[in-house]
Design an enzyme around this catalytic site. Sequence first.
Site, PDB file in Angstrom:
ATOM      1  N   PRO A 107       0.812  -1.204   0.000  1.00  0.00           N
ATOM      2  CA  PRO A 107       0.000   0.000   0.000  1.00  0.00           C
ATOM      3  C   PRO A 107       0.855   1.268   0.000  1.00  0.00           C
ATOM      4  CG  PRO A 107      -0.292  -1.231   2.052  1.00  0.00           C
ATOM      5  CD  PRO A 107       0.576  -2.051   1.169  1.00  0.00           C
ATOM      6  N   LYS A 111       0.217   3.115  -6.616  1.00  0.00           N
ATOM      7  CA  LYS A 111      -0.523   2.372  -7.635  1.00  0.00           C
ATOM      8  C   LYS A 111      -1.689   3.198  -8.182  1.00  0.00           C
ATOM      9  CE  LYS A 111      -1.066  -1.206  -4.893  1.00  0.00           C
ATOM     10  NZ  LYS A 111      -0.221  -0.723  -3.781  1.00  0.00           N
ATOM     11  N   THR A 112      -2.409   3.856  -7.264  1.00  0.00           N
ATOM     12  CA  THR A 112      -3.524   4.700  -7.718  1.00  0.00           C
ATOM     13  C   THR A 112      -3.004   5.841  -8.589  1.00  0.00           C
ATOM     14  OG1 THR A 112      -4.560   4.202  -5.608  1.00  0.00           O
ATOM     15  CG2 THR A 112      -5.561   5.932  -6.931  1.00  0.00           C
ATOM     16  N   GLU A 334      24.888  -9.851   0.727  1.00  0.00           N
ATOM     17  CA  GLU A 334      24.672  -9.581  -0.699  1.00  0.00           C
ATOM     18  C   GLU A 334      25.999  -9.282  -1.399  1.00  0.00           C
ATOM     19  OE1 GLU A 334      21.940 -10.344  -1.938  1.00  0.00           O
ATOM     20  OE2 GLU A 334      20.856 -10.512  -0.034  1.00  0.00           O
ATOM     21  N   ASP A 408      19.239 -19.759   0.048  1.00  0.00           N
ATOM     22  CA  ASP A 408      20.457 -20.015  -0.707  1.00  0.00           C
ATOM     23  C   ASP A 408      20.864 -21.481  -0.584  1.00  0.00           C
ATOM     24  OD1 ASP A 408      20.554 -17.328  -1.275  1.00  0.00           O
ATOM     25  OD2 ASP A 408      21.907 -16.870   0.383  1.00  0.00           O
TER      26      ASP A 408
HETATM   27  P1  ADP Z   1      -1.463   2.972  -3.519  1.00  0.00           P
HETATM   28  O1  ADP Z   1      -2.551   3.084  -4.537  1.00  0.00           O
HETATM   29  O2  ADP Z   1      -0.288   2.178  -4.004  1.00  0.00           O
HETATM   30  O3  ADP Z   1      -1.919   2.540  -2.170  1.00  0.00           O
HETATM   31  P2  ADP Z   1      -1.431   5.822  -3.798  1.00  0.00           P
HETATM   32  O4  ADP Z   1      -1.179   6.001  -5.236  1.00  0.00           O
HETATM   33  O5  ADP Z   1      -2.837   5.943  -3.344  1.00  0.00           O
HETATM   34  O6  ADP Z   1      -0.848   4.443  -3.307  1.00  0.00           O
HETATM   35  O7  ADP Z   1      -0.515   6.833  -2.982  1.00  0.00           O
HETATM   36  C1  ADP Z   1      -0.996   7.545  -1.880  1.00  0.00           C
HETATM   37  C2  ADP Z   1      -0.281   8.871  -1.776  1.00  0.00           C
HETATM   38  O8  ADP Z   1       1.082   8.660  -1.461  1.00  0.00           O
HETATM   39  C3  ADP Z   1      -0.273   9.651  -3.062  1.00  0.00           C
HETATM   40  O9  ADP Z   1      -1.387  10.476  -3.142  1.00  0.00           O
HETATM   41  C4  ADP Z   1       1.019  10.440  -2.979  1.00  0.00           C
HETATM   42  O10 ADP Z   1       0.846  11.607  -2.223  1.00  0.00           O
HETATM   43  C5  ADP Z   1       1.914   9.531  -2.195  1.00  0.00           C
HETATM   44  N1  ADP Z   1       2.780   8.722  -3.063  1.00  0.00           N
HETATM   45  C6  ADP Z   1       2.812   7.368  -3.108  1.00  0.00           C
HETATM   46  N2  ADP Z   1       3.725   6.937  -3.987  1.00  0.00           N
HETATM   47  C7  ADP Z   1       4.285   8.028  -4.536  1.00  0.00           C
HETATM   48  C8  ADP Z   1       5.301   8.233  -5.523  1.00  0.00           C
HETATM   49  N3  ADP Z   1       5.928   7.203  -6.119  1.00  0.00           N
HETATM   50  N4  ADP Z   1       5.636   9.512  -5.841  1.00  0.00           N
HETATM   51  C9  ADP Z   1       5.018  10.544  -5.238  1.00  0.00           C
HETATM   52  N5  ADP Z   1       4.064  10.407  -4.314  1.00  0.00           N
HETATM   53  C10 ADP Z   1       3.686   9.176  -3.944  1.00  0.00           C
HETATM   54 ZN    ZN Z   2      21.492 -14.907  -0.141  1.00  0.00          ZN
END
Ligand code: ADP
Ligand code: ZN
Length: 506
Positions: A107, A111-112, A334, A408
């Site tokens: 989370p 992704k959103t 690593e 490993d």
């Molecule tokens: P997910 O859908 O993976 O749970 P979101 O896209 O809803 O995550 O992200 C939630 C908030 O976190 C976004 O509105 C943003 O403010 C911040 N955020 C998350 N990932 C990034 C990223 N890669 N770059 C900039 N802001 C991010």
């Molecule tokens: Zn290893």
Amino acid sequence: MIKDVGIGLVLACLIFLGIQGYNVIPLLFLGGLLYFLFLTVGSQGLRRRQHTVLQASQVPTVSFEDVGGQENSKKELVEALDFVRDRDSLLALGIRPLKGILLVGPPGTGKTMLAKAAASYTDSVFIATSGSEFIEVYAGVGAQRVRDVFRQAREEARKRGKKSAIIFIDELEVLGGKRGKHSSHLEYDQTLNQLLVEMDGLTVSEHEVLVLVVGATNRADLLDEALLRPGRFDRVVRVELPDKTARYQIITLHVRNKPLAEDVDLHEIARQTFGFSGAHLESVANEAAILARRAGKGEIGQTEFIEAIEKVMLGERIDRQPSQSELRRVAFHEGGHALVGEVLKPGYVSSINISPRGATLGYVRNTPAEDVYLYTKEMLEDEICVALGGAVAEELMFGNRSTGAGNDFQNALGLAKRIVYGGLSPLGVIDEETVPAQQVHDMITAVLRREEERAHRLLCQFRGVLEIVANRLLHDEMLTGEELRSMLLEPQPLPSSDWQVRQGPA
Ligand code: ADP
Ligand code: ZN
């Protein structure tokens, strides 16, 4: 309004009937019961339904530039989306349209945001929904909702004159879990079936709205296999927690609109936020601003950021912050794999990384080699040596090994068995059924022991490099293959004094 008038009318009727001498008590009961049912069932259903269907919107304004880090995910996504943008060549060549993209990752990793950026990149309307919004206690509702969402996506696109629509389904595992696993009833299965039906029905033609489904989940393992078949979610894009460079980019994005004091060092903030997601980093930037305001400052200083990191860490229970000594062990482990790999097979390492990825804290990325179908004994032995390099490095540095090397050992054991059962060991070609188990066991042990000794000799020879590699990893979390190769070319530095002096493996 209408409800009030209705209630008034009903009351008037009842009073009238009462005056006429009818017994109205049973009627009152019945009415009360119906009203109660309407309140609990009806309105709840309606309310949730509006919630599901009405997060429609125009083309989002989020672009890929607003997403920090995630370079690989972005690249894969854009490659897939170019198919949507170039509908003409799809049609001309009769290519099956891309119907679904699955974003898999923890989370708060963006992704959103990526789904929204995908919509703006392809100039599509964006409909957001979530798996849990489809699941109802009342049979048939979920399936109906799936139909509604797809219908609405098309309508919305037509209304706004767009040629495509993206349906984003968060928490896909709730609606797309394995069928037959839910004990209660068939609701989940019906909903999932409906989603499959809708996706199978997606086509590409000149005039129709092109619909693309983007799903997000943290648990791809829970998904019904049917969802992952070709023609459904056939692109899977992994979205990982950000490494140090990505964290720097993300925090930079989130302080764009904030006044920073001279002393702020965003690289240091990136360094101190191992394991933070993008959403956590957004909270850090926000918390820091709040702290500055509370202190009556016009600018945010480094102390506010450091305090904000602590606050977010405590408040959000970041998955598992590894201790410094754990990270040190991972760095050597690593480093061991990488160094043995690079020495035995020059060009082997693409990068060495310490960053949280699923259950592990570190990994060595290999340079993609051509597929190998036939292995010689020497190739298998080299692989075993590389696999054992991690544990051997830990042992050299700390005098003991850790559970981190369990996998490993399984790998090394599997490879050793291939040597022995493949007739490549001094035993020659053997019959698995008649050869004494003890003899096989002894041979496997001998192979493993020999490779362990070889890894030990190698790492002793290059222990100075190993230390530099580990220290660099602790500082930067990442080292490229080129950097490692250039270190190996330089005269060998001497190891520091806390090196465990051990004369060959026991
Ligand atoms: P997910 O859908 O993976 O749970 P979101 O896209 O809803 O995550 O992200 C939630 C908030 O976190 C976004 O509105 C943003 O403010 C911040 N955020 C998350 N990932 C990034 C990223 N890669 N770059 C900039 N802001 C991010
Ligand atoms: Zn290893």
